[in-house]
Motif scaffolding. Sequence first.
Motif, mmCIF file in Angstrom:
data_model
loop_
_atom_site.group_PDB
_atom_site.id
_atom_site.type_symbol
_atom_site.label_atom_id
_atom_site.label_comp_id
_atom_site.label_asym_id
_atom_site.label_seq_id
_atom_site.Cartn_x
_atom_site.Cartn_y
_atom_site.Cartn_z
ATOM 1 N N ARG A 105 0.819 -1.226 0.000
ATOM 2 C CA ARG A 105 0.000 0.000 0.000
ATOM 3 C C ARG A 105 0.843 1.262 0.000
ATOM 4 O O ARG A 105 0.350 2.367 0.223
ATOM 5 N N ASP A 265 -4.708 0.870 6.791
ATOM 6 C CA ASP A 265 -5.446 1.413 5.643
ATOM 7 C C ASP A 265 -5.859 2.864 5.889
ATOM 8 O O ASP A 265 -5.754 3.724 4.999
ATOM 9 N N VAL A 268 -2.839 5.122 5.670
ATOM 10 C CA VAL A 268 -2.455 5.295 4.258
ATOM 11 C C VAL A 268 -3.339 6.345 3.597
ATOM 12 O O VAL A 268 -2.855 7.226 2.872
#
Length: 278
Positions: A105, A265, A268
């Motif tokens: 990611r 997540d 990010v």
Amino acid sequence: MAATPTIAIAYDFDGTLSPGSMQEHSFIPEIGEEIGAFWGRVNGEAARLGADNILIYMHEMVKAAQREDVRFRREDIERHGASVGFFPGVAEGWFQRLRDYGAARGVRVQHYIISSGLKEMIAASAVGDQFDAIFASEFKYNADDVPVWAASAVNYTNKTQFLFRINKGALDLSDHTEVNAYVPEDDRPVPFRNMIYVGDGDTDVPCMRTVKEQGGVSIAVHPAGDAKGAEKTAKLKTDRRVHFTTDADYSDGSKLDAYVKAAIDKMVAVERLKALER
């Protein structure tokens, strides 16, 4: 994102990654003492002297080994570290799995230990090579590698300094200038919003609160099936010390695994927004 952002996951050790205290796995059995008796003596002595429990337990390890004529040098401490056991999933790929998850990611995931336990034992454990830095208590040794003094003692009140060292990239403990220098949060190697702290109890509260209040994520874990432990971590959530509580199960697909990946997540996504705002 122009540069590769870093996400740091900091862990307590005893009760968080490993069941019980590290001394209980092989050191206390080797000196032939009951676990309760050893810690009772440590706590009693600390209370009598009004002293730091960490310094007292380190001294008691040295004294107990001498009293029972048990060899206690650096290599023996490391041997005890190699015998430490872990909660499910810890030694089965947890750290690399999250590094890979972050890399896919576009972020770098680092792992740190902030523990009152012994650095020598943690470093010699089955997962000792998985950490970017280990901040823990440590002995000073003589020329024969026999511990003669405490080189450092990490307790619940001074644990938070290591969060700021990670935050600023000031990992050299002898350098007091860099950790105290003013640096805007967005210019620090690991902004607090990109930090996750995993602990298990009261001694982790200062770190849990610091990370949570500074925009990061705090997690409290307890052994699976431990009703008393679950009650303790639930109170940490009720008291708003942590975001999430769950079993200390680090296996792929566990609730902890899913939550940490979701936190990554989110971090990010925030980093992408920050990059667009610059």
